[in-house]
Write a protein that holds these residues in place. Structure first.
Motif, PDB file in Angstrom:
ATOM      1  N   ILE A 161      50.168  32.715  36.344  1.00 48.44           N
ATOM      2  CA  ILE A 161      50.208  31.310  36.738  1.00 48.44           C
ATOM      3  C   ILE A 161      48.867  30.620  36.490  1.00 48.44           C
ATOM      4  CG2 ILE A 161      49.567  31.759  39.147  1.00 48.44           C
ATOM      5  CD1 ILE A 161      51.454  29.523  39.964  1.00 48.44           C
ATOM      6  N   TYR A 162      47.792  31.415  36.432  1.00 46.14           N
ATOM      7  CA  TYR A 162      46.461  30.857  36.205  1.00 46.14           C
ATOM      8  C   TYR A 162      45.923  31.151  34.808  1.00 46.14           C
ATOM      9  CZ  TYR A 162      46.720  30.405  41.264  1.00 46.14           C
ATOM     10  OH  TYR A 162      47.118  30.096  42.541  1.00 46.14           O
ATOM     11  N   GLY A 163      46.740  31.842  33.964  1.00 43.03           N
ATOM     12  CA  GLY A 163      46.331  31.942  32.572  1.00 43.03           C
ATOM     13  C   GLY A 163      46.334  33.313  31.944  1.00 43.03           C
ATOM     14  N   ASP A 164      46.596  34.398  32.693  1.00 44.52           N
ATOM     15  CA  ASP A 164      46.652  35.701  32.043  1.00 44.52           C
ATOM     16  C   ASP A 164      47.942  35.818  31.228  1.00 44.52           C
ATOM     17  OD1 ASP A 164      45.590  38.242  31.411  1.00 44.52           O
ATOM     18  OD2 ASP A 164      46.897  39.202  32.889  1.00 44.52           O
ATOM     19  N   PHE A 165      47.972  36.823  30.374  1.00 48.86           N
ATOM     20  CA  PHE A 165      49.116  37.029  29.480  1.00 48.86           C
ATOM     21  C   PHE A 165      50.385  37.338  30.288  1.00 48.86           C
ATOM     22  CE2 PHE A 165      45.268  38.323  27.169  1.00 48.86           C
ATOM     23  CZ  PHE A 165      45.339  37.437  26.095  1.00 48.86           C
ATOM     24  N   VAL A 166      51.479  36.643  29.950  1.00 48.12           N
ATOM     25  CA  VAL A 166      52.725  36.779  30.699  1.00 48.12           C
ATOM     26  C   VAL A 166      53.229  38.212  30.684  1.00 48.12           C
ATOM     27  CG1 VAL A 166      55.138  36.038  30.814  1.00 48.12           C
ATOM     28  CG2 VAL A 166      53.327  34.369  30.310  1.00 48.12           C
ATOM     29  N   ALA A 167      53.033  38.924  29.579  1.00 48.32           N
ATOM     30  CA  ALA A 167      53.526  40.300  29.467  1.00 48.32           C
ATOM     31  C   ALA A 167      52.922  41.224  30.519  1.00 48.32           C
ATOM     32  CB  ALA A 167      53.243  40.843  28.069  1.00 48.32           C
ATOM     33  N   ASN A 168      51.761  40.862  31.060  1.00 46.13           N
ATOM     34  CA  ASN A 168      51.108  41.737  32.042  1.00 46.13           C
ATOM     35  C   ASN A 168      51.780  41.714  33.407  1.00 46.13           C
ATOM     36  OD1 ASN A 168      49.183  42.691  30.241  1.00 46.13           O
ATOM     37  ND2 ASN A 168      47.716  41.075  30.722  1.00 46.13           N
TER      38      ASN A 168
END
Length: 492
Positions: A161-168
């Protein structure tokens, strides 16, 4: 007397030799390799050498015994502000960092960063782990002085939600999507293992090339969510501890094993004589109540008041162990009041960096006098803390909320409570009524500091990012072209 090996290491002439000690200026320009290991949300009490009777950290304990230790080392109460202070040499509000999200974690672009300073002195620079000072292209570490980068996005792996990769989100802390330099890659294994392996492979390359380097191992562990390899959780679970405790302490024990491997490799490479290694954490402990066989146990916090995101001592007082074989004293405590803002000037002076005249002014001091002589005179000072994290538009109402001023003796909290830290390190007794003159002075100093920081809070009022964040857009573009490749660190 100082051994010849140390003399050769520092490149000193016999003219600077004093009986039994080095002249005061000798560490400046000595140009060691620098490895800074900083863990995330690990407090003073999260090490067995600091009194924790549950978690086991034998490798860091051994490092502790062989180190010069700053026993009164202060950081910010949360993640991004501490990182901003290290990278800029300034109090974090003065470089725009007043939060850990909402674009208020972005370090101002006019900062001449610590890695830029070290690069100017001929150092190679590498970041492995958590950056948390902006994910847009111009804010990324690759644009702020780092040559080699392996990082996750946002403030933590899986914080999509704050910018990390969605796959994680699918498998937090294992087999993560990361950014390697300017390419999104797929990694294999537990995140802490990956970051250490990547740093060690890069360090070996610099060592073999005879290239001085700065390796910033900025781990996301043991920040939540609580995940650890099963082998690190099992003994806690078998002893009756709950899943979260087993995972968090398992992360810490995994860090300890990786740290031990790093030290073993440096010894194998005969690199310890010209390498400064620093172990520290970014803020106070963050941990839920421990459950053991259903019984509630308060996590050990080294008897300090407050934890992460607190203006009290437990929010900002962290471990800081420094080791440089043959140069820094072993098993020595330095009790002077020092802070994260001091790292910039200290490391730049060690590297012999010539700082530009038009860069930001530095709030920190050089720690070299204390490293050369732990009993050196150290003038009292005022350090300023604020947890930030106010809602958009409410900054002024938060001026005296979750803030503190610290001196050698005093901690002044929330513009009201005064604690005599030397007599009452646990902050159990408010003595503001007995020392009104101290309250008046610290209140005045804080007001001046706040006023000086206000025009530099450049990220206030920015709109919340809607839709894909910058790293997510990069991932989608590469994925569309079939360019997400498997990546492994350099083999040792």
């Amino acid at each position: 007397m100082i051994c010849k090996k140390l003399f050769c290491l520092l490149g000193l002439s016999a003219a600077v030799l004093l009986t039994g000690e080095l002249a005061a200026q000798t560490l400046a320009g000595s140009r060691p390799n620098i490895i800074l290991v900083m863990t995330d949300d690990q407090g003073m009490g999260d090490l067995s050498c600091m009194g924790n009777e549950i978690v086991r950290t034998p490798h860091i304990d051994r490092f502790y015994q062989q180190s010069t230790r700053f026993t009164n080392f202060q950081v910010s109460p949360t993640c991004a502000p501490t990182r901003a202070a290290i990278m800029s040499g300034r109090f974090p509000f003065k470089v725009g960092v007043t939060h850990t999200i909402l674009q208020r974690e972005r370090m101002a672009l006019d900062v001449y960063t610590l890695p830029q300073a070290l690069k100017s002195a001929g150092y190679a620079t590498g970041l492995f782990g958590k950056w948390h000072l902006g994910d847009e292209f111009e804010y990324r570490p690759q644009s702020r002085g780092f040559d080699e980068v392996l990082m996750h996005g946002a403030g933590g792996i899986g914080q999509t939600i704050y910018g990390d990769f969605v796959a994680n989100q699918e498998n937090p802390y294992f087999d993560n999507i990361l950014l390697h330099n300017n390419t999104v890659v797929q990694t294999q294994g537990f995140c802490t293992d990956v970051f250490f392996d990547a740093a060690e492979g890069w360090i070996q390359q610099q060592h073999e090339a005879g290239q001085p380097y700065f390796a910033y191992l900025s781990l996301n562990a043991p920040h939540g969510p609580m995940y650890a390899p099963e082998e690190y959780k099992q003994h806690f679970l078998s002893e009756g501890y709950d899943e979260d405790t087993a995972a968090r302490y398992g992360m810490i024990e995994n860090i300890d094993d990786n740290f031990g491997q790093l030290m073993a490799l440096l010894k194998k490479w005969k690199a310890l004589d010209n390498t400064l290694i620093i172990f520290m954490t970014d803020n106070g402990m963050s941990m839920k109540t421990i459950l053991r066989d259903g019984e509630k146990i308060s996590p050990f916090n080294a008897n300090m008041r407050g934890r992460k995101n607190s203006p009290n001592e437990g929010g900002t007082h962290v471990p800081a162990f420094w080791q440089w074989k043959g140069v820094l004293k072993r098993n020595v405590d330095i009790d002077a009041l020092v802070a994260h803002i001091d790292l910039y000037k200290t490391l730049a002076e060690l590297a012999g960096a010539q700082l530009p005249t038009d860069m930001q002014s530095l709030d920190g001091r050089s720690l070299l006098p204390l490293l050369e002589d732990p009993q050196a005179n150290w003038a009292d000072r005022e350090l300023f803390f604020h947890c930030g994290r106010w809602k958009t538009g409410e900054r002024d109402a938060y001026k005296y909320r979750n803030n503190a001023v610290r001196t050698e003796r005093w901690r002044f909290v929330n513009n009201q409570q005064l604690y005599d830290i030397q007599q009452d390190p646990g902050e159990t007794k408010d003595v503001s009524q007995q020392f009104p003159e101290v309250v008046s002075q610290l209140r005045k100093s804080y007001d001046q500091w706040w006023d000086s920081a206000l025009p530099l809070m450049v990220n206030e009022g920015l709109p919340r990012i809607k839709g894909d964040h910058p790293l997510q857009q990069l991932y989608e573009a590469q994925q569309k072209n079939g360019e997400i490749v498997n990546w492994t660190p350099e083999q040792l």
